[in-house]
Motif scaffolding. Structure first.
Motif, PDB file in Angstrom:
ATOM      1  N   LYS A  86      45.952-105.383 -12.388  1.00 41.79           N
ATOM      2  CA  LYS A  86      46.421-106.777 -12.387  1.00 41.79           C
ATOM      3  C   LYS A  86      47.846-106.872 -12.926  1.00 41.79           C
ATOM      4  N   TYR A  87      48.105-106.217 -14.035  1.00 42.69           N
ATOM      5  CA  TYR A  87      49.437-106.325 -14.644  1.00 42.69           C
ATOM      6  C   TYR A  87      50.454-105.387 -13.989  1.00 42.69           C
ATOM      7  N   ARG A  88      49.995-104.289 -13.395  1.00 47.95           N
ATOM      8  CA  ARG A  88      50.897-103.460 -12.590  1.00 47.95           C
ATOM      9  C   ARG A  88      51.383-104.268 -11.391  1.00 47.95           C
ATOM     10  N   ARG A  89      50.471-104.989 -10.768  1.00 52.33           N
ATOM     11  CA  ARG A  89      50.828-105.846  -9.631  1.00 52.33           C
ATOM     12  C   ARG A  89      51.898-106.848 -10.052  1.00 52.33           C
ATOM     13  N   SER A  90      51.745-107.442 -11.210  1.00 51.54           N
ATOM     14  CA  SER A  90      52.737-108.383 -11.720  1.00 51.54           C
ATOM     15  C   SER A  90      54.073-107.679 -11.968  1.00 51.54           C
ATOM     16  N   PHE A  91      54.035-106.510 -12.591  1.00 50.50           N
ATOM     17  CA  PHE A  91      55.247-105.739 -12.882  1.00 50.50           C
ATOM     18  C   PHE A  91      55.982-105.357 -11.598  1.00 50.50           C
ATOM     19  N   LEU A  92      55.219-105.086 -10.537  1.00 51.81           N
ATOM     20  CA  LEU A  92      55.807-104.714  -9.248  1.00 51.81           C
ATOM     21  C   LEU A  92      55.994-105.930  -8.340  1.00 51.81           C
ATOM     22  N   ASN A  93      56.206-107.079  -8.948  1.00 52.83           N
ATOM     23  CA  ASN A  93      56.544-108.319  -8.221  1.00 52.83           C
ATOM     24  C   ASN A  93      55.466-108.772  -7.244  1.00 52.83           C
ATOM     25  N   GLY A  94      54.209-108.709  -7.669  1.00 57.10           N
ATOM     26  CA  GLY A  94      53.117-109.234  -6.865  1.00 57.10           C
ATOM     27  C   GLY A  94      52.597-108.296  -5.796  1.00 57.10           C
ATOM     28  N   GLU A  95      53.046-107.070  -5.828  1.00 55.42           N
ATOM     29  CA  GLU A  95      52.666-106.093  -4.810  1.00 55.42           C
ATOM     30  C   GLU A  95      51.206-105.677  -4.951  1.00 55.42           C
ATOM     31  N   GLY A  96      50.447-105.782  -3.868  1.00 56.65           N
ATOM     32  CA  GLY A  96      49.040-105.395  -3.867  1.00 56.65           C
ATOM     33  C   GLY A  96      48.849-103.889  -3.774  1.00 56.65           C
ATOM     34  N   ILE A  97      47.603-103.454  -3.965  1.00 56.05           N
ATOM     35  CA  ILE A  97      47.272-102.030  -4.003  1.00 56.05           C
ATOM     36  C   ILE A  97      47.591-101.326  -2.681  1.00 56.05           C
ATOM     37  N   ASP A  98      47.336-101.989  -1.559  1.00 54.97           N
ATOM     38  CA  ASP A  98      47.607-101.353  -0.261  1.00 54.97           C
ATOM     39  C   ASP A  98      49.099-101.103  -0.074  1.00 54.97           C
ATOM     40  N   GLU A  99      49.915-102.066  -0.463  1.00 54.35           N
ATOM     41  CA  GLU A  99      51.367-101.904  -0.358  1.00 54.35           C
ATOM     42  C   GLU A  99      51.855-100.797  -1.300  1.00 54.35           C
ATOM     43  N   THR A 100      51.306-100.744  -2.503  1.00 52.99           N
ATOM     44  CA  THR A 100      51.684 -99.697  -3.457  1.00 52.99           C
ATOM     45  C   THR A 100      51.317 -98.318  -2.908  1.00 52.99           C
ATOM     46  N   ARG A 101      50.107 -98.185  -2.382  1.00 53.75           N
ATOM     47  CA  ARG A 101      49.690 -96.896  -1.806  1.00 53.75           C
ATOM     48  C   ARG A 101      50.592 -96.490  -0.644  1.00 53.75           C
ATOM     49  N   ALA A 102      50.958 -97.453   0.199  1.00 47.81           N
ATOM     50  CA  ALA A 102      51.847 -97.159   1.323  1.00 47.81           C
ATOM     51  C   ALA A 102      53.207 -96.675   0.830  1.00 47.81           C
ATOM     52  N   LYS A 103      53.711 -97.265  -0.254  1.00 47.13           N
ATOM     53  CA  LYS A 103      55.002 -96.845  -0.803  1.00 47.13           C
ATOM     54  C   LYS A 103      54.918 -95.454  -1.436  1.00 47.13           C
ATOM     55  N   ILE A 104      53.773 -95.119  -2.009  1.00 53.91           N
ATOM     56  CA  ILE A 104      53.577 -93.770  -2.542  1.00 53.91           C
ATOM     57  C   ILE A 104      53.573 -92.776  -1.380  1.00 53.91           C
ATOM     58  N   GLU A 105      52.813 -93.083  -0.342  1.00 54.83           N
ATOM     59  CA  GLU A 105      52.710 -92.180   0.814  1.00 54.83           C
ATOM     60  C   GLU A 105      54.053 -92.003   1.525  1.00 54.83           C
ATOM     61  N   SER A 106      54.852 -93.064   1.580  1.00 52.98           N
ATOM     62  CA  SER A 106      56.147 -92.978   2.271  1.00 52.98           C
ATOM     63  C   SER A 106      57.221 -92.291   1.429  1.00 52.98           C
ATOM     64  N   GLY A 107      56.941 -92.117   0.137  1.00 51.71           N
ATOM     65  CA  GLY A 107      57.924 -91.506  -0.748  1.00 51.71           C
ATOM     66  C   GLY A 107      58.837 -92.513  -1.427  1.00 51.71           C
ATOM     67  N   GLU A 108      58.629 -93.803  -1.147  1.00 47.08           N
ATOM     68  CA  GLU A 108      59.445 -94.822  -1.808  1.00 47.08           C
ATOM     69  C   GLU A 108      59.158 -94.856  -3.303  1.00 47.08           C
ATOM     70  N   TYR A 109      57.888 -94.635  -3.676  1.00 40.91           N
ATOM     71  CA  TYR A 109      57.492 -94.516  -5.081  1.00 40.91           C
ATOM     72  C   TYR A 109      57.145 -93.058  -5.324  1.00 40.91           C
ATOM     73  N   LYS A 110      57.416 -92.611  -6.546  1.00 44.05           N
ATOM     74  CA  LYS A 110      57.136 -91.230  -6.940  1.00 44.05           C
ATOM     75  C   LYS A 110      56.012 -91.205  -7.962  1.00 44.05           C
TER      76      LYS A 110
END
Length: 115
Positions: A86-110
Protein backbone atom coordinates in the motif's frame (compact mmCIF):
# COMPACT_ATOMS: atom_id res chain seq x y z
CA UNK A 1 30.42 10.20 -0.28
CA UNK A 2 28.80 6.78 0.35
CA UNK A 3 26.92 5.13 -2.51
CA UNK A 4 23.10 5.24 -2.43
CA UNK A 5 21.83 2.44 -0.23
CA UNK A 6 25.13 1.85 1.56
CA UNK A 7 24.71 4.69 4.03
CA UNK A 8 21.29 3.59 5.18
CA UNK A 9 21.64 -0.17 5.08
CA UNK A 10 23.28 -0.33 8.50
CA UNK A 11 21.05 2.32 10.03
CA UNK A 12 17.43 2.05 11.05
CA UNK A 13 15.15 5.02 11.39
CA UNK A 14 12.14 5.31 13.64
CA UNK A 15 9.81 8.03 14.79
CA UNK A 16 11.87 8.70 17.93
CA UNK A 17 14.74 10.09 15.84
CA UNK A 18 15.04 13.71 14.86
CA UNK A 19 13.58 14.35 11.42
CA UNK A 20 16.42 16.65 10.44
CA UNK A 21 20.04 15.84 11.28
CA UNK A 22 23.49 15.71 9.72
CA UNK A 23 25.37 12.51 9.10
CA UNK A 24 28.66 12.40 7.22
CA UNK A 25 28.02 16.07 6.38
CA UNK A 26 24.86 15.06 4.53
CA UNK A 27 21.46 16.50 5.22
CA UNK A 28 18.96 13.70 5.69
CA UNK A 29 15.28 14.15 6.48
CA UNK A 30 13.01 11.40 7.76
CA UNK A 31 9.27 11.84 7.59
CA UNK A 32 6.36 9.54 8.32
CA UNK A 33 4.12 8.82 5.37
CA UNK A 34 0.58 10.09 5.78
CA UNK A 35 -2.75 8.31 5.57
CA UNK A 36 -5.62 9.38 3.32
CA UNK A 37 -6.96 11.26 6.35
CA UNK A 38 -3.69 13.20 6.64
CA UNK A 39 -2.41 11.44 9.75
CA UNK A 40 1.16 10.24 10.21
CA UNK A 41 1.41 6.48 9.58
CA UNK A 42 3.62 4.69 12.11
CA UNK A 43 6.47 2.58 10.73
CA UNK A 44 6.20 3.95 7.16
CA UNK A 45 8.89 6.51 6.28
CA UNK A 46 10.22 8.56 3.40
CA UNK A 47 13.90 9.35 3.84
CA UNK A 48 15.20 12.24 1.76
CA UNK A 49 18.94 12.44 1.06
CA UNK A 50 21.04 14.50 -1.34
CA UNK A 51 21.08 11.47 -3.69
CA UNK A 52 17.37 10.63 -3.73
CA UNK A 53 14.45 9.38 -1.69
CA UNK A 54 14.04 6.07 0.15
CA UNK A 55 10.88 4.33 1.29
CA UNK A 56 11.29 2.39 4.54
CA UNK A 57 8.60 0.10 5.94
CA UNK A 58 9.21 -0.88 9.54
CA UNK A 59 12.95 -1.77 9.58
CA UNK A 60 13.42 -2.49 5.87
CA UNK A 61 14.34 -0.21 3.00
CA UNK A 62 11.82 -1.10 0.27
CA UNK A 63 12.64 1.32 -2.54
CA UNK A 64 15.08 4.02 -3.58
CA UNK A 65 14.27 6.71 -6.14
CA UNK A 66 17.52 8.47 -7.06
CA UNK A 67 17.31 11.97 -8.47
CA UNK A 68 19.26 10.60 -11.45
CA UNK A 69 19.07 6.97 -12.54
CA UNK A 70 16.81 3.96 -12.19
CA UNK A 71 14.42 3.37 -9.34
CA UNK A 72 15.65 0.48 -7.19
CA UNK A 73 13.49 -1.99 -5.29
CA UNK A 74 14.76 -4.33 -2.60
CA UNK A 75 14.80 -7.81 -4.09
CA UNK A 76 13.49 -9.46 -0.90
CA UNK A 77 11.08 -6.92 0.60
CA UNK A 78 9.56 -4.86 -2.25
CA UNK A 79 6.36 -6.96 -2.18
CA UNK A 80 6.50 -8.19 1.41
CA UNK A 81 2.99 -7.50 2.75
CA UNK A 82 -0.28 -5.71 2.07
CA UNK A 83 0.81 -2.76 4.22
CA UNK A 84 4.19 -2.50 2.51
CA UNK A 85 2.49 -2.73 -0.90
CA UNK A 86 0.00 0.00 0.00
CA UNK A 87 2.69 2.50 0.95
CA UNK A 88 5.08 1.41 -1.82
CA UNK A 89 2.25 2.19 -4.24
CA UNK A 90 1.96 5.64 -2.69
CA UNK A 91 5.75 6.18 -2.83
CA UNK A 92 5.72 5.20 -6.52
CA UNK A 93 2.98 7.75 -7.30
CA UNK A 94 -0.01 5.42 -7.21
CA UNK A 95 1.55 2.71 -9.33
CA UNK A 96 -0.16 -0.68 -8.99
CA UNK A 97 1.55 -4.06 -8.64
CA UNK A 98 1.09 -5.02 -12.31
CA UNK A 99 2.73 -1.80 -13.50
CA UNK A 100 5.59 -2.25 -11.01
CA UNK A 101 6.18 -5.84 -12.16
CA UNK A 102 6.17 -4.71 -15.80
CA UNK A 103 8.79 -2.04 -15.00
CA UNK A 104 10.96 -4.64 -13.25
CA UNK A 105 10.68 -6.99 -16.24
CA UNK A 106 11.47 -4.20 -18.73
CA UNK A 107 14.52 -3.11 -16.75
CA UNK A 108 13.09 0.31 -15.91
CA UNK A 109 13.29 -0.66 -12.22
CA UNK A 110 16.24 -2.55 -10.77
CA UNK A 111 15.90 -5.25 -8.11
CA UNK A 112 18.84 -5.05 -5.70
CA UNK A 113 19.78 -5.56 -2.07
CA UNK A 114 18.90 -2.32 -0.24
CA UNK A 115 19.20 -3.93 3.19
Amino acid sequence: MPRPGVLLTSMRFDSSLSTNFKLYNMKIKVKNMTSNAGNDVPNQFVITTPDGRYFQSYRSIIAFKPYHGKTQLDEDTWDYSNTTSKYRRSFLNGEGIDETRAKIESGEYKLTNLN
